[in-house]
Design a protein around this motif. Structure first.
Motif, mmCIF file in Angstrom:
data_model
loop_
_atom_site.group_PDB
_atom_site.id
_atom_site.type_symbol
_atom_site.label_atom_id
_atom_site.label_comp_id
_atom_site.label_asym_id
_atom_site.label_seq_id
_atom_site.Cartn_x
_atom_site.Cartn_y
_atom_site.Cartn_z
ATOM 1 N N LYS A 120 0.867 -1.199 0.158
ATOM 2 C CA LYS A 120 0.012 -0.009 0.024
ATOM 3 C C LYS A 120 0.833 1.424 -0.093
ATOM 4 O O LYS A 120 0.375 2.413 -0.366
ATOM 5 C CB LYS A 120 -0.861 0.159 1.170
ATOM 6 C CG LYS A 120 -0.062 0.213 2.570
ATOM 7 C CD LYS A 120 -1.172 0.050 3.490
ATOM 8 C CE LYS A 120 -0.653 0.174 5.057
ATOM 9 N NZ LYS A 120 -1.784 -0.051 6.024
ATOM 10 N N THR A 121 2.157 1.201 0.437
ATOM 11 C CA THR A 121 2.839 2.344 0.232
ATOM 12 C C THR A 121 3.528 2.675 -0.944
ATOM 13 O O THR A 121 3.613 3.695 -1.511
ATOM 14 C CB THR A 121 4.137 2.187 1.316
ATOM 15 O OG1 THR A 121 4.832 1.001 0.970
ATOM 16 C CG2 THR A 121 3.620 2.036 2.904
ATOM 17 N N LYS A 145 -0.834 3.189 -3.570
ATOM 18 C CA LYS A 145 -1.725 3.536 -3.001
ATOM 19 C C LYS A 145 -3.266 3.442 -3.760
ATOM 20 O O LYS A 145 -3.525 3.548 -4.799
ATOM 21 C CB LYS A 145 -1.586 5.260 -2.649
ATOM 22 C CG LYS A 145 -0.253 5.451 -1.617
ATOM 23 C CD LYS A 145 -0.197 6.861 -1.571
ATOM 24 C CE LYS A 145 1.121 6.978 -0.628
ATOM 25 N NZ LYS A 145 1.236 8.647 -0.525
ATOM 26 N N ARG A 146 -4.123 3.353 -2.672
ATOM 27 C CA ARG A 146 -5.579 3.011 -3.071
ATOM 28 C C ARG A 146 -6.297 4.469 -3.810
ATOM 29 O O ARG A 146 -5.852 5.406 -2.936
ATOM 30 C CB ARG A 146 -6.379 2.592 -2.294
ATOM 31 C CG ARG A 146 -5.924 1.538 -1.493
ATOM 32 C CD ARG A 146 -6.176 0.062 -2.133
ATOM 33 N NE ARG A 146 -6.083 -1.133 -1.688
ATOM 34 C CZ ARG A 146 -6.082 -2.443 -2.238
ATOM 35 N NH1 ARG A 146 -5.987 -2.205 -3.472
ATOM 36 N NH2 ARG A 146 -5.759 -3.352 -1.342
#
Length: 304
Positions: free
Chosen positions: A229-230, A233-234
């Protein structure tokens, strides 16, 4: 009494007549044996091919639909892992990478609709499959879900999401079930909520979502979640009236009206294992869903 027989003007005794008959029979036999013999070719019946019937019902064919954009590192792990996993279950399958090739925000649901349209002629059921979720437990069966949609990545075993109505990650749906609910909503640009809306569609159609049973592993060792996720990113932005509209059940859009262009398809080998890549342009109706292109948030100026 020795009878005499008149033969060709000769009077012969019975014994001589018998001898002559035997001689003539012998001569005729030799003559006939020397003649060439012609056989009439008999009409042969058409060859009969024996049909070998199997007692087992042929397995249903699975289309693994992977909505995709710019996640090649994850794809390189996904393809060999899924080939190995599904081959152990002897599932007839093929992987379709449905790649979004446009400037709009990512739309997972619409890509699955496109993948379904492309594959439904030759495949009996689909797996709506995230590219970053790899099953580890061989008791997670990808068999044909005749009793109802099968949610492989149950809330009890998914690494991140544990609410009861969660059906994201990996969901098996038959061709008939998907068409019954008109597929997925096309309103969901950006990340999230499209699977929650699909759950309501299944519930409205009185389809019961099934989940794997007798799974001894838990949230830490049933799946491998490879999303960073880093690094990726969503896209969770909300703009215009997106939040209001996407919180409601969509009774208008679905697989019947997904707007797209299929630019081309390619067979791509990953570690020698073939997958089909569909390069898809999703077309946004900005009057209906202007949030397909959210403006970037304005960063506040730093105070000096």
């Amino acid at each position: 009494m020795n009878r005499r027989i008149n033969f060709m003007g000769y009077r012969l005794s019975g014994s001589k007549c018998l001898g002559i008959c035997l001689m003539l029979t012998f001569v005729m036999g030799c003559y006939l044996a020397a003649l060439p013999i012609r056989y009439e070719k008999e009409a042969l019946p058409n060859p009969v091919r024996q049909r070998i019937t199997s007692q087992e019902t042929p397995k249903k064919r699975l289309a693994v639909l992977v909505p995709f954009r710019d996640r090649f590192e994850e794809l390189l792990e996904f393809v060999p892992h899924m080939y190995s996993f599904l081959n152990r279950q002897k599932i007839p399958f093929h992987i379709f990478i449905v790649q979004q090739k446009d400037n709009n925000r990512f739309n997972r649901a619409s890509l699955i609709n496109v993948g379904f349209i492309y594959s439904k002629k030759d495949y009996d059921y689909i797996a709506m499959h995230d590219v970053d979720l790899l099953p580890l437990n061989d008791n997670l069966k990808y068999d044909y879900p005749a009793a109802g949609p099968m949610h492989i990545s149950s809330p009890k075993t998914h690494p991140k999401y544990h609410y009861d109505t969660f059906i994201g990650g990996i969901l098996l749906v038959t061709r008939e079930q998907y068409e019954l609910v008109n597929g997925m909503s096309n309103n969901y640009w950006g990340w999230g909520l499209e699977d929650d809306e699909f759950y309501v569609r299944l519930k409205d159609a009185k389809l019961t979502v099934m989940r794997p049973s007798n799974i001894s592993t838990g949230i830490d060792n049933t799946f491998r979640h490879v999303h960073d996720k880093t690094y990726r990113k969503r896209d969770m932005r909300k703009c215009y009236n997106q939040r209001e509209v996407t919180r409601r059940r969509d009774r208008e859009t679905g697989v019947h009206d997904v707007s797209y262009k299929l630019h081309n398809t390619h067979t791509v080998a990953v570690d020698g294992l073939n997958v089909t890549v569909l390069n898809v342009e999703l077309i946004c109706d900005k009057n209906r869903t202007p949030w397909c292109q959210c403006p970037e948030p304005v960063k506040a100026a730093k105070k000096t």
